[in-house]
Design an enzyme around this catalytic site. Structure first.
Site, short mmCIF file in Angstrom:
data_model
loop_
_atom_site.label_atom_id
_atom_site.label_comp_id
_atom_site.label_asym_id
_atom_site.label_seq_id
_atom_site.Cartn_x
_atom_site.Cartn_y
_atom_site.Cartn_z
CD GLN A 74 7.34 -5.88 -41.07
OE1 GLN A 74 7.75 -6.95 -40.60
NE2 GLN A 74 8.16 -4.86 -41.31
CB SER A 111 10.53 -5.56 -48.59
OG SER A 111 11.75 -4.91 -48.74
N GLY A 112 12.32 -8.28 -49.82
CA GLY A 112 13.11 -9.46 -49.48
C GLY A 112 13.82 -9.38 -48.14
CG HIS A 113 15.32 -5.54 -46.41
ND1 HIS A 113 15.36 -4.91 -45.20
CD2 HIS A 113 14.52 -4.80 -47.21
CE1 HIS A 113 14.63 -3.80 -45.27
NE2 HIS A 113 14.11 -3.71 -46.48
CB CYS A 164 14.19 9.09 -30.17
SG CYS A 164 15.23 7.66 -30.14
N1 PLP Z 1 6.01 -1.43 -45.70
C1 PLP Z 1 6.27 -1.91 -44.49
C2 PLP Z 1 5.16 -2.42 -43.63
C3 PLP Z 1 7.57 -1.93 -44.01
O1 PLP Z 1 7.83 -2.42 -42.80
C4 PLP Z 1 8.60 -1.43 -44.85
C5 PLP Z 1 9.99 -1.38 -44.34
O2 PLP Z 1 10.21 -1.01 -43.18
C6 PLP Z 1 8.27 -0.96 -46.12
C7 PLP Z 1 6.96 -0.96 -46.51
C8 PLP Z 1 9.33 -0.44 -47.06
O3 PLP Z 1 10.19 -1.47 -47.43
P1 PLP Z 1 11.58 -1.17 -48.18
O4 PLP Z 1 12.29 -0.16 -47.35
O5 PLP Z 1 12.26 -2.46 -48.22
O6 PLP Z 1 11.27 -0.63 -49.51
#
Ligand code: PLP
Length: 733
Positions: free
Chosen positions: A191, A211-213, A338
């Site tokens: 984040q 994480s790219g997305h 939920c």
């Molecule tokens: N760590 C954090 C703080 C995240 O917000 C996320 C995804 O929500 C992840 C790890 C995992 O990322 P990914 O699902 O792209 O592997």
């Protein structure tokens, strides 16, 4: 601008146009395998190398490793595996290692799950220990100081995905240095990318997954930084790609797209500055506060990313908030997982010591650094619209008295339900079988609508009427000689279809007759009574116990006049002679969302000789016949120009809604809670094709099944609901 306002950036993001173009180019033009030595391969290799160089600069990797992988979950596995393998080797070599695997209590689940998994698989048997956080989501540094000497691996995320809380990494690093700890340090930077400055090699962070997305690149592409000198073990071996650190042919479309995002970060001018993002947060926070009275933010803005707002609203669950935002096409997420019925609390907010109602009712609104002013302005307008919709439904306090309702309302929770009879003309209501879990909801509805409660009735000794009566206080209109729950001492004397005489309570233009089955159980018949209530000669009075029908007025309630029978725990016992085949039988237990049934529906199930003897009598009609998907919907609408669209979402969702129904047709609002009220008109009237819809199709299918069970054949469901109906979406006037 898209009609959807996407404010769930911490979950994932749309793709940056330049990233999309780069991905398309990588697939169409530079599609080679970067391991190939021919020119096509070399062109792909150039993209790979350039992106890596870009990433190294943007993240400040120095002489550390930077590999591409499938995302942060993979990066976390690789980091944990690497650290634990090194610990096992050190242990096998006779060195003393720490005994604790420390992780922040608010880490993404990928961290503690990976720790537990690899700890078990590698047979290390170290102890997992969560580091508590304070009300601002900050790690408890004194606890950390106390146990850092025993730490083998420490995991502390840079910023939290639910609250945006920014960890004090500098303080944690200072603590590690002061204690001369040998612990490896994993910092989940998912984040933080694009939102916090990163200069990884100038810190003692050993592992940093990305994480790219989460920042405008596609899903399935990630990066892992490993500090120079930190232990490394590949998670995936094979063809030796990524210098043998992560085998498998590279995801070149993802890498190229990520390269475009990194270029935007490095070159500037694309993403909004920190100061601008802070200003966006102020605007969103102000409109939220204005629209939703009493709203509380669940994190300290000063210690959080400007791009995340996490809040709760007194009296509103995350389900209601999610539904109203979704109807307004503002995409947010609930801070917790939920289910339809109940929201589970968020472990992140629980760890911060947030009150349970806030934790289970939390909503996360998050955005990315690409957000523009027009989107923010539209988001604020829609937030105001959501507030208005909730106000009009009495879900949040309003200064204006909302229009009173008329008819029958069913409120359910956990497979049980309460029924409300409303009379708009006299602003009065009767409540049958109030559930304690619904006390607050019924009480605020009654107070907001300013109803006079004529009676609170129970169908069995289990009915807890006292809790609601206490909550309603002055709203209950008590007859001087009546009981404490409003049943009058001098109501009407009602002669029923079998000639039995019972006590009745006049309500609006109708009467509610009480049929006592024994001292403790009762059913209530509601309908149109005639004036001549003289019982036929010789008819036996069906009242029991000390019930003495008063003689204020004598009425007759024929079977055809009974619109509803609130059957409660007594079931249908003895009612066949008192009601019509189409009288709606309203239960107090409704585990399958059947809403109501009728004598005709019950008889048709029982009479069905085609059913094998052990068939579930609640079996639903063949779903394929009643579901219309995108392919069949347009044709259906053409063939049925008279079809009526029925939107079964709750009134606040309908009011907040931004779209017309499929085919641009205007839907009529009949919320599931009001379905029973409407059923009688449909069943008695001329049949017309009814097309039911809701957001996902899950609620509307229940309405269709109910109608079909009651014998109404012309009911269909929009499969997948509004979310999938392939109609051109236009803004409602
Ligand atoms: N760590 C954090 C703080 C995240 O917000 C996320 C995804 O929500 C992840 C790890 C995992 O990322 P990914 O699902 O792209 O592997």
């Amino acid at each position: 601008m898209s009609i959807d306002i996407y404010l769930d950036g911490n979950a994932t993001s749309a793709i940056l146009p330049a990233a999309l173009a780069a991905a398309v180019d990588a697939m169409a033009e530079r599609f080679g395998n970067p391991s190939s030595s021919h020119a096509t391969g070399l062109r792909a290799r150039a993209v790979l190398d350039a992106t890596r160089q870009r990433a190294r600069r943007v993240l400040g990797v120095g002489d550390g490793r930077l590999m591409f992988n499938g995302g942060a979950t993979e990066g976390i596995q690789t980091a944990v595996l690497s650290a634990l393998c090194a610990l096992r080797e050190r242990q096998a070599g006779g060195a003393t290692i720490g005994t604790l695997l420390l992780y922040g209590a608010t880490e993404h689940k990928a961290v503690p799950e990976s720790l537990a998994h690899w700890n078990r698989l590698l047979g290390l048997n170290l102890r997992l220990q969560a580091i508590p956080v304070d009300a601002d989501g900050q790690h408890d540094l004194s606890m950390l100081r106390g146990c850092i000497a025993q730490a083998a691996l420490l995991c502390t995320m840079a910023a939290n995905n639910e609250t945006g809380a920014i960890s004090d990494l500098a303080a944690i690093e200072a603590l590690l240095n002061q204690s001369a700890s040998k612990a490896y340090w994993l910092v989940d930077c998912v984040q933080a990318l694009g939102k916090l400055p990163l200069a990884l090699s100038s810190t003692r962070i050993d592992y940093a997954p990305f994480s790219g997305h989460k920042l405008y690149a596609p899903k399935g592409i990630g990066m892992l930084y490993v500090r120079a000198g930190a232990p490394f073990t590949p998670l995936i071996v094979g063809g030796g790609q990524e210098g043998g650190q992560r085998s498998g042919t590279e995801n070149m479309a993802g890498i190229a797209a990520l390269g475009a995002v990194l270029a935007a970060l490095e070159e500037g001018g694309v993403f909004r500055s920190h100061a601008e993002l802070l200003a966006v947060r102020v605007r969103l926070a102000e409109s939220l506060r204005e629209a939703l009275p009493g709203l509380v933010f669940n994190h300290a803005f000063a210690k959080s990313l400007p791009t995340t707002l996490n809040f709760s609203v007194p009296g509103l669950g995350s389900r209601e908030l999610m539904d109203v935002f979704d109807a307004a096409q503002v995409r947010v997420s609930s801070g917790s997982a939920c289910s339809a019925a109940k929201a589970a609390p968020s472990y992140v907010l629980d760890a911060m010591g947030v009150a349970p109602w806030r934790s289970s009712g939390a909503i996360r609104m998050s955005f990315g650094p690409l957000i523009d002013d027009a989107t923010v302005a539209e988001a604020c307008a829609r937030i105001a619209r959501c507030g208005e919709a909730l106000r009009a439904s009495c879900l949040i306090p309003s200064e204006r008295a909302p229009l009173p309702h008329d008819g029958v309302v069913q409120l359910g929770t956990d497979g049980a339900c309460s029924w409300l009879l409303l009379d708009a003309a006299t602003r009065s209501c009767i409540i049958i079988d109030p559930l304690p879990a619904l006390t607050e909801r019924i009480e605020s509805f009654v107070r907001c609508q300013n109803y006079r409660v004529c009676a609170i009735l129970g169908s069995s000794p289990d009915s807890d009427r006292a809790t609601l009566a206490r909550a309603l206080g002055r709203h209950i209109a008590r007859d001087q000689d009546g009981d404490v729950f409003g049943w009058p001492s001098s109501g009407h004397c009602v002669t029923l279809a079998d000639g039995g005489i019972v006590a009745g309570l006049p309500f609006g233009a109708k009467v509610l007759a009480r049929v006592l089955h024994d001292d403790a159980r009762a059913s209530y018949l509601f309908g149109d009574a005639g004036g001549d209530g003289e019982p036929p000669a010789g008819a036996a009075a069906s009242y029991v116990g000390d019930e003495r029908p008063p003689l204020r007025e004598k009425l007759r309630l024929p079977a055809t006049g009974v619109r509803y029978a609130f059957v409660g725990h007594a079931g249908q016992e003895g009612l066949a002679a008192l009601v019509d085949a189409d009288t709606l039988l309203c239960p107090s237990r409704d585990p399958h969302n059947a809403f109501c049934t009728s004598m005709r529906a019950l008889a048709s199930v029982q009479d069905s000789t085609s059913l094998p003897p052990d068939t579930d009598v609640a079996a639903e009609p063949d779903a394929s016949a009643i579901e219309l998907d995108a392919a069949t919907l347009a044709d259906f609408l053409l063939r049925h120009p008279d079809a009526q669209l029925i939107d079964v979402r709750e009134p606040y969702e309908f009011a907040a809604s931004m779209t017309t129904g499929p085919g641009g047709r205007i839907a009529r609002s009949v919320p599931l809670s009001r379905l029973a009220d409407q059923l009688g008109d449909w069943l008695r009237g001329e049949p017309v094709p009814l097309l039911f819809l809701c957001r996902s199709g899950n609620r509307s299918i229940k309405a269709v099944q109910c109608l079909r069970r009651l014998g109404y054949r012309q009911a269909w469901n929009v499969s997948g609901g509004l979310a999938l109906a392939a109609a051109p979406l236009t803004l409602a006037a």
